[in-house]
Design a protein around this motif. Structure first.
Motif, PDB file in Angstrom:
ATOM      1  N   LYS A 116       0.776  -1.080  -0.057  1.00 48.25           N
ATOM      2  CA  LYS A 116       0.239   0.148   0.185  1.00 48.25           C
ATOM      3  C   LYS A 116       0.581   1.163  -0.110  1.00 48.25           C
ATOM      4  CE  LYS A 116      -2.134  -0.999   3.622  1.00 48.25           C
ATOM      5  NZ  LYS A 116      -1.952  -2.571   4.187  1.00 48.25           N
ATOM      6  N   THR A 175      -2.689   5.928   7.984  1.00 54.64           N
ATOM      7  CA  THR A 175      -3.075   6.258   9.566  1.00 54.64           C
ATOM      8  C   THR A 175      -1.030   5.340  10.130  1.00 54.64           C
ATOM      9  OG1 THR A 175      -3.782   4.160   9.015  1.00 54.64           O
ATOM     10  CG2 THR A 175      -5.190   6.594  10.272  1.00 54.64           C
ATOM     11  N   ARG A 223       3.753   6.580  13.252  1.00 55.97           N
ATOM     12  CA  ARG A 223       4.398   6.052  13.365  1.00 55.97           C
ATOM     13  C   ARG A 223       5.273   7.741  14.037  1.00 55.97           C
ATOM     14  NH1 ARG A 223       3.642   1.854  10.864  1.00 55.97           N
ATOM     15  NH2 ARG A 223       3.764   2.913   8.484  1.00 55.97           N
ATOM     16  N   GLN A 254      -1.653  -5.179  17.192  1.00 55.17           N
ATOM     17  CA  GLN A 254      -2.900  -4.973  17.711  1.00 55.17           C
ATOM     18  C   GLN A 254      -3.732  -3.538  17.325  1.00 55.17           C
ATOM     19  OE1 GLN A 254      -3.374  -4.708  21.717  1.00 55.17           O
ATOM     20  NE2 GLN A 254      -3.137  -7.025  21.807  1.00 55.17           N
ATOM     21  N   VAL A 277      -4.939  -0.113  16.647  1.00 57.46           N
ATOM     22  CA  VAL A 277      -5.430   1.213  18.034  1.00 57.46           C
ATOM     23  C   VAL A 277      -6.738   1.811  18.224  1.00 57.46           C
ATOM     24  CG1 VAL A 277      -5.020   3.750  18.469  1.00 57.46           C
ATOM     25  CG2 VAL A 277      -3.207   2.473  16.711  1.00 57.46           C
ATOM     26  N   GLY A 316      -4.709   2.525   4.707  1.00 58.12           N
ATOM     27  CA  GLY A 316      -4.182   1.819   6.746  1.00 58.12           C
ATOM     28  C   GLY A 316      -5.159   2.325   7.098  1.00 58.12           C
ATOM     29  N   ARG A 359      -9.775   0.807   8.722  1.00 57.22           N
ATOM     30  CA  ARG A 359      -9.349  -1.201   8.987  1.00 57.22           C
ATOM     31  C   ARG A 359     -10.279  -1.519   9.884  1.00 57.22           C
ATOM     32  NH1 ARG A 359      -3.676   0.114   8.587  1.00 57.22           N
ATOM     33  NH2 ARG A 359      -2.608  -2.214   9.902  1.00 57.22           N
ATOM     34  N   GLN A 410     -14.695   2.451  11.837  1.00 55.51           N
ATOM     35  CA  GLN A 410     -13.953   3.506  11.149  1.00 55.51           C
ATOM     36  C   GLN A 410     -14.787   3.464   9.894  1.00 55.51           C
ATOM     37  OE1 GLN A 410      -9.407   2.700  10.617  1.00 55.51           O
ATOM     38  NE2 GLN A 410      -9.801   1.722  13.345  1.00 55.51           N
ATOM     39  N   ARG A 466      11.339  -6.637   5.273  1.00 53.89           N
ATOM     40  CA  ARG A 466      11.323  -5.065   5.216  1.00 53.89           C
ATOM     41  C   ARG A 466      12.123  -4.630   6.809  1.00 53.89           C
ATOM     42  NH1 ARG A 466       5.348  -2.365   4.711  1.00 53.89           N
ATOM     43  NH2 ARG A 466       4.898  -2.697   7.184  1.00 53.89           N
ATOM     44  N   ARG A 468      11.442  -1.312  11.926  1.00 58.97           N
ATOM     45  CA  ARG A 468       9.609  -0.936  12.727  1.00 58.97           C
ATOM     46  C   ARG A 468      10.203  -2.193  13.334  1.00 58.97           C
ATOM     47  NH1 ARG A 468       5.270  -0.177   8.674  1.00 58.97           N
ATOM     48  NH2 ARG A 468       4.027  -1.668   9.864  1.00 58.97           N
ATOM     49  N   ARG A 501      -0.535  -9.538  13.423  1.00 56.16           N
ATOM     50  CA  ARG A 501      -1.866  -8.224  12.295  1.00 56.16           C
ATOM     51  C   ARG A 501      -2.528  -9.057  11.397  1.00 56.16           C
ATOM     52  NH1 ARG A 501       4.144  -6.204  11.519  1.00 56.16           N
ATOM     53  NH2 ARG A 501       3.197  -5.206   9.334  1.00 56.16           N
TER      54      ARG A 501
HETATM   55  P1  ADP Z   1       0.683  -2.364   8.132  1.00 52.11           P
HETATM   56  O1  ADP Z   1      -0.701  -2.135   6.621  1.00 52.11           O
HETATM   57  O2  ADP Z   1       2.385  -2.888   7.348  1.00 52.11           O
HETATM   58  O3  ADP Z   1       0.595  -3.255   8.699  1.00 52.11           O
HETATM   59  P2  ADP Z   1       0.575   0.453   8.598  1.00 52.11           P
HETATM   60  O4  ADP Z   1       1.584   1.171   8.694  1.00 52.11           O
HETATM   61  O5  ADP Z   1      -0.295   0.228   8.204  1.00 52.11           O
HETATM   62  O6  ADP Z   1       1.020  -0.778   8.700  1.00 52.11           O
HETATM   63  O7  ADP Z   1       0.039   0.025  10.286  1.00 52.11           O
HETATM   64  C1  ADP Z   1       1.110  -0.388  11.242  1.00 52.11           C
HETATM   65  C2  ADP Z   1       0.531  -0.261  12.506  1.00 52.11           C
HETATM   66  O8  ADP Z   1      -0.816   0.720  13.010  1.00 52.11           O
HETATM   67  C3  ADP Z   1      -1.110  -1.608  12.650  1.00 52.11           C
HETATM   68  O9  ADP Z   1      -0.503  -2.868  12.737  1.00 52.11           O
HETATM   69  C4  ADP Z   1      -1.883  -1.062  13.982  1.00 52.11           C
HETATM   70  O10 ADP Z   1      -1.506  -1.519  14.723  1.00 52.11           O
HETATM   71  C5  ADP Z   1      -2.183   0.929  13.186  1.00 52.11           C
HETATM   72  N1  ADP Z   1      -3.229   1.119  13.167  1.00 52.11           N
HETATM   73  C6  ADP Z   1      -2.693   1.255  11.405  1.00 52.11           C
HETATM   74  N2  ADP Z   1      -3.932   2.709  10.999  1.00 52.11           N
HETATM   75  C7  ADP Z   1      -4.525   1.836  11.158  1.00 52.11           C
HETATM   76  C8  ADP Z   1      -6.019   2.029  11.969  1.00 52.11           C
HETATM   77  N3  ADP Z   1      -7.324   2.508  10.597  1.00 52.11           N
HETATM   78  N4  ADP Z   1      -7.102   1.085  12.743  1.00 52.11           N
HETATM   79  C9  ADP Z   1      -6.020   0.851  14.399  1.00 52.11           C
HETATM   80  N5  ADP Z   1      -5.108   1.060  13.490  1.00 52.11           N
HETATM   81  C10 ADP Z   1      -4.144   0.938  12.859  1.00 52.11           C
END
Ligand code: ADP
Length: 192
Positions: A14, A32, A37, A58, A60, A86, A89, A93, A128, A134, A146
């Motif tokens: 993505k 997100t 981060r 998990q 958020v 992202g 999810r 949302q 990665r 990360r 995840r």
């Molecule tokens: P990836 O798609 O590789 O898991 P992301 O950078 O999109 O990585 O997300 C990293 C982490 O951030 C997720 O595992 C989650 O804990 C949190 N996160 C990201 N987007 C959301 C969201 N929309 N709702 C809840 N938690 C989120």
């Protein structure tokens, strides 16, 4: 406005494809994960809270994530459109995003979903993790968590957009340019 939800499991590509899409279509990229981060790096209260979930693989909590996303959208009133990466999810949302965009007189144009099988995802994430720094990409248990969270909590979001006739699946395996081309074709079929 062209508002795209870029969907797919962790490691589907993505982020890579978002970077190419924003350049071509002049959209604002809201990831997100990237925002969380940046907050973790900056040591903000939001970052500290998010870290406790992210490190375990998990989600958020919805109220935190939705509030943050809304404020990011409101920061760019001049946007021609958005790529949501992202997010959403969870169904909650997705509903909140529809409401927010409706208030602005716009809507999600389409969901583009990158489809990649689990074994490939596990491989990509571990690779990665070697240079991304990360922590959530470096631990096989967190990676599996995840993927499980994606299957259990995030997959229903696909049904949400399918019901609206907005879902488009794209094969996420292959060359980056070929996948980008498929995404652009899908956008071209839908967007005017
Ligand atoms: P990836 O798609 O590789 O898991 P992301 O950078 O999109 O990585 O997300 C990293 C982490 O951030 C997720 O595992 C989650 O804990 C949190 N996160 C990201 N987007 C959301 C969201 N929309 N709702 C809840 N938690 C989120």
């Amino acid at each position: 406005m062209l508002n795209i939800v870029l969907f797919g499991p962790p490691g589907a590509g993505k982020g890579t494809q978002s970077a190419k899409l924003i350049e071509k279509y002049g959209l604002v990229h809201l990831s997100t994960g990237d925002i969380f981060r940046a907050n973790i790096k900056g040591g903000t209260e939001l970052g500290n809270l998010a870290k406790s979930y992210i490190d375990k693989g998990q989600l958020v909590p919805d109220e935190v994530t939705i509030g943050m996303l809304e404020s990011e959208v409101n920061k760019v009133p001049e946007a021609k459109g958005f790529i949501f990466d992202g997010f959403p999810r969870t169904q909650q949302q997705a509903i909140a995003l529809d409401t927010l965009l409706e208030q602005k007189g716009t809507a999600i144009s389409m969901m583009l979903a990158l489809e990649v099988e689990e074994e490939e995802l596990r491989k990509r994430l571990l690779i990665r993790g070697k240079d991304s720094g990360r922590p959530d990409d470096q631990n096989p248990e967190v990676i599996q968590n995840r993927i499980n969270v994606y299957n259990n909590e995030t997959m229903p979001v696909k049904d949400f957009y399918t019901a609206q006739g907005k879902y488009k699946g794209i094969n996420g395996l292959g060359e980056i340019e070929a996948i980008f081309n498929d995404l652009c074709n899908a956008i071209g079929e839908t967007a005017q």
